[in-house]
Design an enzyme around this catalytic site. Structure first.
Site, short mmCIF file in Angstrom:
data_model
loop_
_atom_site.label_atom_id
_atom_site.label_comp_id
_atom_site.label_asym_id
_atom_site.label_seq_id
_atom_site.Cartn_x
_atom_site.Cartn_y
_atom_site.Cartn_z
N LYS A 489 0.84 -1.20 0.00
CA LYS A 489 0.00 0.00 0.00
C LYS A 489 0.88 1.25 0.00
O LYS A 489 2.05 1.20 0.36
CB LYS A 489 -0.89 -0.02 1.24
CG LYS A 489 -0.10 -0.05 2.53
CD LYS A 489 -0.96 -0.44 3.72
CE LYS A 489 -0.12 -0.47 4.98
NZ LYS A 489 -0.82 -1.02 6.12
N TYR A 715 13.75 32.03 5.00
CA TYR A 715 12.52 32.76 5.32
C TYR A 715 12.45 33.18 6.77
O TYR A 715 12.90 32.44 7.66
CB TYR A 715 11.29 31.88 5.03
CG TYR A 715 10.94 31.77 3.57
CD1 TYR A 715 10.60 32.90 2.81
CD2 TYR A 715 10.91 30.53 2.94
CE1 TYR A 715 10.27 32.78 1.48
CE2 TYR A 715 10.58 30.40 1.61
CZ TYR A 715 10.26 31.54 0.88
OH TYR A 715 9.93 31.42 -0.43
N MET A 764 10.05 25.24 0.21
CA MET A 764 9.22 24.28 -0.52
C MET A 764 10.08 23.33 -1.35
O MET A 764 9.86 22.12 -1.35
CB MET A 764 8.24 25.03 -1.43
CG MET A 764 7.21 24.12 -2.04
SD MET A 764 6.17 24.97 -3.23
CE MET A 764 5.17 25.99 -2.19
C1 LIG Z 1 -0.16 -1.84 6.94
C2 LIG Z 1 -0.77 -3.05 7.43
C3 LIG Z 1 0.03 -4.15 7.82
C4 LIG Z 1 1.52 -4.13 7.87
O1 LIG Z 1 1.97 -3.62 9.10
P1 LIG Z 1 3.52 -3.47 9.39
O2 LIG Z 1 3.61 -2.95 10.77
O3 LIG Z 1 4.04 -2.48 8.41
O4 LIG Z 1 4.12 -4.79 9.22
C5 LIG Z 1 -0.61 -5.32 8.16
N1 LIG Z 1 -1.96 -5.41 8.14
C6 LIG Z 1 -2.75 -4.37 7.80
C7 LIG Z 1 -4.23 -4.53 7.83
C8 LIG Z 1 -2.18 -3.15 7.44
O5 LIG Z 1 -2.96 -2.12 7.12
#
Ligand SMILES: *Cc1c(COP(=O)(O)O)cnc(C)c1O
Length: 821
Positions: A489, A715, A764
């Site tokens: 993800k 800045y 930025m």
């Molecule tokens: C992100 C996520 C993980 C992974 O967790 P880590 O701590 O990065 O290993 C596992 N299960 C779900 C549902 C997640 O959203």
């Protein structure tokens, strides 16, 4: 030298089932994913902790492979058309075959061992000697119990010199390697730190390495290290060629370092000799002297050596995938140009290209002695890797263009790089993955420059080899059969989507998980075909979920009913879904009170097929909350029972994230979900995992200036100079993901082995550093924001956040570069 399957059987097996005795074997295969030439390949089913090579025989047999080396008890009756050589131990059989092959040659064989510098010394010897000898050498750093036999197997009648590396990690291993390489010339490189895992002490390590030299006519070594000196003392004088001080054969008198070169002066046979190398670091100097010793031993004139040493090239051992013009990706492999390195690069190209078309731009081979036969093998490899377009540069390839064009209609030939550059803009490279591979003399650098997209100089480097290593590291903690879902993800925690997923697919991870449907669609479009779970499906994305075969998470009755209705309207049956249980996170999921209704709903609506049931631990990394973790698992187990009883079938159960894989082995169930650990960040302080950092964020210095005491930088005049200072401006700002909280001395970046504090507010697109205390900094120098030298955990601490946030905030305008080591 050709072996029939019957010949090989005579060498390694007393118990063989041979259906076609005269079948010629040219290639040995140990990794089923790398099959190229089915009919002439012999597969060795090696056994490792996690894998039994015999599990891949069915798939290889279907792909046309006919010859296998297996263990005694293997049941071959399902494969009537194939040859089976049965042995006690498949690895030993591979080694035995290579040792036999080695014995067929009388040429000098250089065996290199040591803790550091093996590959550099091997490659430099190749650079120095390849115009004098036809050389066969280990590809990359193939120096293990498996790599060495595969390297030696490459020897053939055309070679006049062999150079092989031997690497060991524990006592006992070198005897096997010695027996395969049978070096006539032994070379010892640096033996490194006092202690290394696998050995009791340095003495034991050196003694073990020394075994490679058992039958060598000569041993080339330094006498700079007391442990080596004591090994030397037990040897016959006439078997030694030593460099170093005092009574060495090559006595080093002076090492003078200049800005970009080093002069080394020595006495040899009572004469003063010297060479100059284009490097200044100590390791390079030491490796160069080792090579020098080998050349002198071989009787080569020093005047000739001087010319070659001057132009030694750095050894680039990794393959990189970079974004290039017109949405192309480019792999620039300037490592060397020979058949074995070409095959490695083609594998990488194949693995990274997904469904995008592939193009190979290749120069004549670097080997001066290469034959037409070798060029035919190049062509075969291109065909096997399904290359769409081929561009050949150089007279040798040009002479064979008729053969190439017949097999690859999209082939184009140019006599020189210059000729190719003239037509470059007309060729219109677009949306393709390009492998650029040229022998050094062709200077493909110019082509590389035309492809490179120079947006700005901030890059996130992603080490795909480190990622594969981290995956393995976690797999050690799994029971055989436990599946792995890799969390990709948020652009794989910032590291990139398709590129990372390709590697995971290649390493046979079981599932991928993304947060949103778009991310899944992206993966499918780039050729990822393994199962993908989507954690946040929305109604408007149902169509793409179905179109792209993505499997949604069901976390509430509302979404469950909607999706079920959608499937009904579309007339779809048996769609895979994943049921999320809320056991304490209180984010998404069905709660304890829902379990019975959920069971009934699933039972009544069989068009939804439960692929898995899962929950998420909220504090698996912390012992303070172990009681809570247990309670979560307890509830989860109940949910699984209820659903299983209702639906009447089983499904994959999973609850462990990275931290739980290590801390709670009893909670792995059928699958684990590996996230942050894959990217090299250990969420548990006291764990014994050895993870490698995957992502390195770096930028470059745009300008350096002096700023007087009392003057201000940036800045709002926040950076007030307490002394006359040297200030460097780097090309990264908060829009790139360089957190604004790092401003005003809170954060630092790594530069030339030191840390430079941020001065004033972060802008930025740019940030200013105080480099007053760091010597020799120049405009254009590279700084590391996080990576191997400056852990992302440290940066997170400065920002009072967690590594997850730092990693995922690197913005999409930062170019990603992928490489394998
Ligand atoms: C992100 C996520 C993980 C992974 O967790 P880590 O701590 O990065 O290993 C596992 N299960 C779900 C549902 C997640 O959203």
């Amino acid at each position: 030298m050709h072996y029939s399957i019957k010949d090989i059987s005579g060498i390694i097996s007393e118990d063989a089932i041979i259906v076609e005795p005269s079948l010629i074997i040219d290639n040995l295969l140990i990794d089923s994913r790398r099959l190229i030439f089915p009919s002439t390949t012999l597969f060795f089913a090696l056994q490792s902790e996690r894998r039994n090579g015999e599990d891949f025989i069915e798939e290889l047999y279907k792909a046309g492979l006919q010859s296998f080396v297996v263990t005694k008890n293997f049941d071959h009756s399902k494969y009537p058309q194939a040859n089976f050589l049965k042995v006690e131990d498949t690895l030993r059989a591979l080694q035995k075959l290579s040792a036999y092959h080695r014995k067929q040659f009388q040429i000098p064989v250089i065996g290199i061992t040591g803790s550091n510098g093996k590959t550099i010394v091997k490659e430099w010897l190749y650079q120095l000697l390849h115009t004098k000898y036809s050389i066969v050498r280990s590809p990359k750093s193939y120096n293990s119990q498996i790599g060495v036999p595969l390297s030696v197997w490459q020897m053939n009648e055309t070679h006049t010199l062999a150079i092989f590396e031997a690497g060991i990690s524990q006592p006992g291993e070198m005897d096997f390697l010695e027996n395969i390489i049978q070096p006539t010339v032994g070379v010892l490189t640096n033996v490194g730190a006092a202690h290394s895992a696998g050995f009791i002490n340095k003495e034991q390590k050196v003694r073990e390495k020394w075994k490679l030299f058992k039958n060598a006519h000569i041993i080339i070594s330094n006498n700079q290290d007391p442990v080596i000196t004591s090994a030397i003392e037990t040897e016959k004088k006439d078997r030694l060629f030593i460099w170093g001080d005092n009574d060495a054969d090559l006595q080093i008198k002076k090492v003078e370092k200049f800005v970009s070169s080093t002069n080394i002066t020595a006495t040899y046979k009572n004469q003063v000799v010297s060479v100059s190398i284009p490097f200044t670091d100590n390791a390079s100097v030491e490796n160069a002297i080792t090579c020098w010793s080998v050349l002198l031993f071989l009787g080569i004139e020093n005047t000739w050596i001087v010319q070659q040493m001057k132009v030694l090239q750095p050894v680039e051992m990794r393959l990189q995938l970079k974004k290039a013009i017109n949405n192309c990706s480019l792999i620039n492999d300037s490592y060397s140009n020979d058949l074995s390195s070409l095959r490695i690069a083609l594998d990488f190209l194949h693995q990274q290209s997904g469904i995008q078309p592939t193009t190979v731009i290749l120069s004549d081979l670097g080997e001066v002695f290469s034959s037409d036969e070798q060029y035919k093998k190049v062509l075969q490899s291109l065909i096997q890797h399904k290359i769409n377009k081929f561009i050949g540069i150089g007279p040798r390839l040009g002479a064979l263009q008729a053969d190439f064009k017949q097999a690859l209609p999209q082939s184009f030939f140019y006599p020189s790089v210059e000729d190719f550059l003239k037509v470059f803009t007309n060729i219109r490279f677009r949306d393709e993955v390009i492998l650029l591979k040229g022998a050094r003399s062709f200077e493909f650098e110019q082509i590389n420059l035309l492809f490179e997209q120079k947006i700005h100089q901030t890059v996130l480097e992603v080490n795909l080899t480190a990622m594969a290593h981290n995956l393995k590291e976690y797999q050690h903690y799994l029971q055989p059969g436990t599946k792995v879902m890799a969390m990709v993800k948020a652009f794989s925690y910032g590291s990139g989507s398709a590129e990372v997923a390709s590697v995971l697919q290649f390493h046979k991870v079981d599932y991928l998980a993304v947060a949103y449907a778009d991310e899944g669609v992206e993966l499918r479009k780039s050729g990822i075909n393994m199962p993908v779970m989507v954690m946040n499906p929305e109604t408007i994305t149902f169509q793409s979920l179905v179109d792209y075969n993505l499997e949604p998470e069901m976390y509430s009755f509302a979404i469950l009913k909607e999706f079920n209705e959608y499937l009904e309207n579309e007339g779809l049956q048996q769609f895979p879904v994943h049921i999320k249980i809320d056991t304490g996170m209180h984010r998404l999921g069905f709660e304890e009170g829902d379990f019975n209704d959920l069971g009934s709903f699933l039972k009544a609506n069989p068009r939804l097929v439960v692929k898995s049931v899962f929950s998420h631990l909220v504090a698996s990394e912390s012992s303070t909350h172990d009681e809570f973790t247990k309670m979560q698992v307890q509830q989860f187990t109940v949910a699984c029972e209820v659903i299983k009883n209702a639906t009447g079938y089983s499904f994959i159960r999973h609850i462990s994230n990275s931290a739980a894989i290590f801390r709670h082995p009893q909670f792995h169930f059928d699958m684990v979900r590996l996230g942050i650990g894959l990217y090299g960040v250990d969420s548990i302080a006291e764990s014994q995992l050895s993870l490698h950092p995957v992502a390195t964020l770096r930028s470059t210095i745009a300008q350096i200036r002096k700023v007087k005491k009392g003057d201000t930088v940036g800045y709002s005049r926040k950076g007030i100079m307490q002394r006359d200072s040297l200030i460097a401006t780097i090309r990264i700002g908060y829009a790139d993901g360089f957190n604004r909280r790092l401003g005003n001395g809170v954060g630092q970046v790594y530069l030339k082995g030191k840390l430079a504090p941020v001065v004033g507010n972060v802008c930025m697109d740019m940030t200013m550093l105080d480099i007053t205390a760091i010597e020799n900094v120049a405009e254009g120098d590279v700084v590391e924001i996080f990576g191997a030298n400056l852990p992302v955990e440290q940066v997170a601490k400065w920002c009072e956040t967690i590594p997850y946030e730092i990693m995922t905030s690197v913005s999409q305008r930062v170019k990603r570069e992928y490489y394998e080591e």
